[in-house]
Design an enzyme around this catalytic site. Structure first.
Site, PDB file in Angstrom:
ATOM      1  N   TYR A 174       1.196  -1.185   0.106  1.00  0.00           N
ATOM      2  CA  TYR A 174      -0.042   0.030  -0.154  1.00  0.00           C
ATOM      3  C   TYR A 174       1.081   1.605   0.049  1.00  0.00           C
ATOM      4  O   TYR A 174       1.840   1.340   0.367  1.00  0.00           O
ATOM      5  CB  TYR A 174      -1.058  -0.210   0.957  1.00  0.00           C
ATOM      6  N   ASN A 176       1.687   4.022   1.977  1.00  0.00           N
ATOM      7  CA  ASN A 176       2.713   4.331   3.161  1.00  0.00           C
ATOM      8  C   ASN A 176       3.208   3.181   3.897  1.00  0.00           C
ATOM      9  O   ASN A 176       3.593   3.577   4.631  1.00  0.00           O
ATOM     10  CB  ASN A 176       1.091   4.554   4.298  1.00  0.00           C
ATOM     11  N   LYS A 177       3.551   1.710   2.862  1.00  0.00           N
ATOM     12  CA  LYS A 177       4.772   0.853   3.642  1.00  0.00           C
ATOM     13  C   LYS A 177       5.530   1.063   2.798  1.00  0.00           C
ATOM     14  O   LYS A 177       6.723   1.863   2.720  1.00  0.00           O
ATOM     15  CB  LYS A 177       3.529  -0.461   2.930  1.00  0.00           C
ATOM     16  N   ASN A 178       7.035   0.229   3.274  1.00  0.00           N
ATOM     17  CA  ASN A 178       7.739   0.785   3.227  1.00  0.00           C
ATOM     18  C   ASN A 178       8.060   0.215   1.421  1.00  0.00           C
ATOM     19  O   ASN A 178       9.071   0.924   1.481  1.00  0.00           O
ATOM     20  CB  ASN A 178       8.798  -0.380   3.891  1.00  0.00           C
ATOM     21  N   MET A 179       7.490  -0.092   1.133  1.00  0.00           N
ATOM     22  CA  MET A 179       7.676  -0.166  -0.693  1.00  0.00           C
ATOM     23  C   MET A 179       6.242  -0.083  -1.133  1.00  0.00           C
ATOM     24  O   MET A 179       5.565  -0.176  -0.928  1.00  0.00           O
ATOM     25  CB  MET A 179       8.181  -1.521  -1.447  1.00  0.00           C
TER      26      MET A 179
END
Length: 378
Positions: A174, A176-179
């Site tokens: 998603y 807002n995730k790390n990738m």
């Protein structure tokens, strides 16, 4: 505004998307397969299955494992609501488990033991903020109770141990995730038969996909199991291939920023605590801080926002949300409720610098001091 999370998207991603558009093939095809293999290699797995979201990943895992009506699944309440929703999707009942403590806001092994029943079939471990539970203890618990062990690894892509706990792990890409792939997810399942069931179920239970039928020059296919439309498309896979190349670098930046936060909080905001020990294995997805018990969190949020700093809360306890409160009316999780009342998530993403961290902590210290001064006057 210094945001809690911010994706890194640039020229490489634009070129990758343009390449897909120019190819004329935008649904699930070669890029999705390449992304699956690359994601698996990063985690030391044989293969992975790319899907449309982490929620879809959790649903597919539970479905493929045969969990359904009459079954119970242990889940933390300190998580995004999708963790519990996925259990309801298969007709099972989520049983909420308390966290161990504010210092270790992961599912409590003791409370999980206490909430097991003859109907309990699985446990979903959430790697909250990117921090992993103690694998061997949970594996031992699952063996002893004959439970299926599932990872909600939405916060932990790129963490080497993620995907090694039990039957399968669900990851999120998603925004807002790390990738990120904007929306999207992936599944790691070590058992080839389970993985193949999941792969088939993500696309209506069909025995072949559109690209496979094109390449084989035959339009024939069969449907052998109940399936869903949880496919990842070529555009998202192209984004994922670019992002994946930098994931380890970005996770390392997150680690350094997190350590700097910890040092500064000890020196300048001693009344604030930070969950987890410094050496705890993590993908450093979030920077959670626990405010003093008597502090007005909203006053701190407003003060930081006035300085151009966004903060948020991870998470409102799922069992307290209106929908779940109606079906879990007598559920009381004191550790989760207290943590959720005092937790504040600070900005953490690879676009930040150490100077940004110092600015956040200076503003946090000022907000806490202003409140102390007002209380002293009162």
């Amino acid at each position: 505004m210094l945001l809690v999370s911010e994706p890194i998207l640039g020229a490489e991603e634009k070129l990758a998307l343009a390449s897909v558009i120019d190819s004329g093939w935008i649904t699930m095809g070669d890029r999705v397969r390449e992304f699956e293999q690359a994601f698996a290699r990063l985690h030391g797995a044989e293969d992975s299955v790319a899907v449309s979201s982490c929620t879809a990943a959790l649903h597919l895992i539970l479905h493929a494992l045969g969990i359904g009506p009459g079954d119970e699944v242990l889940v933390p309440s300190l998580t995004f609501v999708a963790t519990a929703n996925s259990v309801l999707y298969v007709g099972a009942r989520p049983v909420f488990v308390d966290i161990a403590s504010p210092d270790v806001p992961l599912m409590s092994l003791d409370d999980a033991e206490a909430r097991c029943s003859s109907r309990t079939k699985a446990v979903i471990l959430v790697h909250f903020a990117g921090y992993l539970p103690e694998r061997e203890k949970w594996q031992s618990f699952a063996r002893r109770k004959r439970l299926l062990l599932i990872e909600d690894a939405a916060h932990a892509p790129g963490q080497p141990a993620a995907g090694t706990f039990g039957e399968a792990a669900a990851f999120s890409f998603y925004g807002n995730k790390n990738m990120t792939t904007a929306e999207g997810g992936a599944i790691i399942a070590r058992d080839p038969l389970l993985r193949e069931t999941i792969r088939r179920a993500r696309s209506h239970g069909m025995t072949s996909g559109t690209r496979q039928r094109l390449d084989s020059r035959t339009p024939d296919y069969d449907v052998t199991i109940l399936g869903f439309n949880y496919r990842m498309d070529e555009l998202r896979a192209a984004l994922g291939l670019v992002q994946l190349r930098r994931l380890q670098e970005w996770n390392d930046i997150r680690r350094r920023l997190s350590l700097h936060y910890r040092r500064l909080i000890v020196n300048h905001c001693s009344s604030v605590t930070v969950p987890f020990a410094d050496e705890w294995p993590s993908a450093y997805h979030l920077m959670p801080a626990v405010l003093p018990a008597e502090t007005s969190r909203q006053a701190v949020i407003d003060s930081l926002r006035g300085r151009g700093i966004q903060t948020t809360v991870h998470y409102p306890p799922v069992h307290r949300l209106t929908f779940y409160n109606q079906i879990c009316q007598r559920c009381h999780l004191p550790q989760t409720e207290e943590f959720a009342r005092r937790e504040l998530t600070l900005p953490l993403h690879p676009r930040m610098s150490l100077v940004d961290v110092e600015f956040v902590i200076e503003a946090l210290a000022a907000a806490l001091s202003a409140k102390a001064a007002m209380e002293a006057v009162a």
